[in-house]
Design a protein around this motif. Structure first.
Motif, PDB file in Angstrom:
ATOM      1  N   ARG A  37       2.714   5.900   1.561  1.00  0.00           N
ATOM      2  CA  ARG A  37       1.407   6.577   1.471  1.00  0.00           C
ATOM      3  C   ARG A  37       0.742   6.294   0.122  1.00  0.00           C
ATOM      4  N   CYS A  38       1.518   6.327  -0.942  1.00  0.00           N
ATOM      5  CA  CYS A  38       0.951   6.050  -2.268  1.00  0.00           C
ATOM      6  C   CYS A  38       0.502   4.599  -2.389  1.00  0.00           C
ATOM      7  N   ALA A  39       1.250   3.681  -1.800  1.00  0.00           N
ATOM      8  CA  ALA A  39       0.858   2.276  -1.838  1.00  0.00           C
ATOM      9  C   ALA A  39      -0.443   2.061  -1.076  1.00  0.00           C
ATOM     10  N   GLN A  40      -0.598   2.735   0.064  1.00  0.00           N
ATOM     11  CA  GLN A  40      -1.845   2.626   0.816  1.00  0.00           C
ATOM     12  C   GLN A  40      -3.010   3.190   0.009  1.00  0.00           C
ATOM     13  N   LEU A  41      -2.762   4.282  -0.700  1.00  0.00           N
ATOM     14  CA  LEU A  41      -3.816   4.903  -1.497  1.00  0.00           C
ATOM     15  C   LEU A  41      -4.210   4.021  -2.676  1.00  0.00           C
ATOM     16  N   VAL A  42      -3.251   3.331  -3.272  1.00  0.00           N
ATOM     17  CA  VAL A  42      -3.549   2.434  -4.390  1.00  0.00           C
ATOM     18  C   VAL A  42      -4.330   1.210  -3.900  1.00  0.00           C
ATOM     19  N   PRO A  45      -8.304   3.075  -2.174  1.00  0.00           N
ATOM     20  CA  PRO A  45      -8.466   4.492  -2.551  1.00  0.00           C
ATOM     21  C   PRO A  45      -9.626   5.193  -1.853  1.00  0.00           C
ATOM     22  N   TYR A  46     -10.622   4.454  -1.427  1.00  0.00           N
ATOM     23  CA  TYR A  46     -11.797   5.099  -0.840  1.00  0.00           C
ATOM     24  C   TYR A  46     -11.620   5.430   0.631  1.00  0.00           C
ATOM     25  N   SER A  47     -10.543   4.980   1.253  1.00  0.00           N
ATOM     26  CA  SER A  47     -10.320   5.315   2.661  1.00  0.00           C
ATOM     27  C   SER A  47      -9.939   6.783   2.832  1.00  0.00           C
ATOM     28  N   ALA A  48      -9.428   7.422   1.780  1.00  0.00           N
ATOM     29  CA  ALA A  48      -9.010   8.817   1.865  1.00  0.00           C
ATOM     30  C   ALA A  48     -10.177   9.774   1.674  1.00  0.00           C
ATOM     31  N   VAL A  49     -11.317   9.269   1.194  1.00  0.00           N
ATOM     32  CA  VAL A  49     -12.481  10.123   0.944  1.00  0.00           C
ATOM     33  C   VAL A  49     -13.327  10.175   2.206  1.00  0.00           C
ATOM     34  N   SER A  50     -13.755  11.366   2.567  1.00  0.00           N
ATOM     35  CA  SER A  50     -14.565  11.493   3.777  1.00  0.00           C
ATOM     36  C   SER A  50     -15.947  10.895   3.563  1.00  0.00           C
TER      37      SER A  50
END
Length: 61
Positions: A37-42, A45-50
């Motif tokens: 999950r952290c690797a995907q976020l790195v 990063p903008y995919s997690a923001v609505s």
């Protein structure tokens, strides 16, 4: 005379070792999920923001 001893069966399991291994593998599983999950976020990063966070508020004039 001593009573005959029965041979050890496969049901003789160390319960403490079983619990320890179970929780160890459970911990490793959650650690792996967290790393992924952290690797995907790195990487993105903008995919997690609505999408609504990007919209500007309409002001009435």
């Amino acid at each position: 005379m001593d009573p005959p001893t029965l041979p050890a069966t496969r049901l003789d399991v160390d319960v403490d070792l079983g619990f320890a291994l179970f929780f160890f593998f459970l911990l490793c599983f959650f650690l792996l999920i967290t790393i992924i999950r952290c690797a995907q976020l790195v990487l993105d990063p903008y995919s997690a923001v609505s999408a609504s966070a990007y919209q500007e508020e309409q002001t009435e004039e």
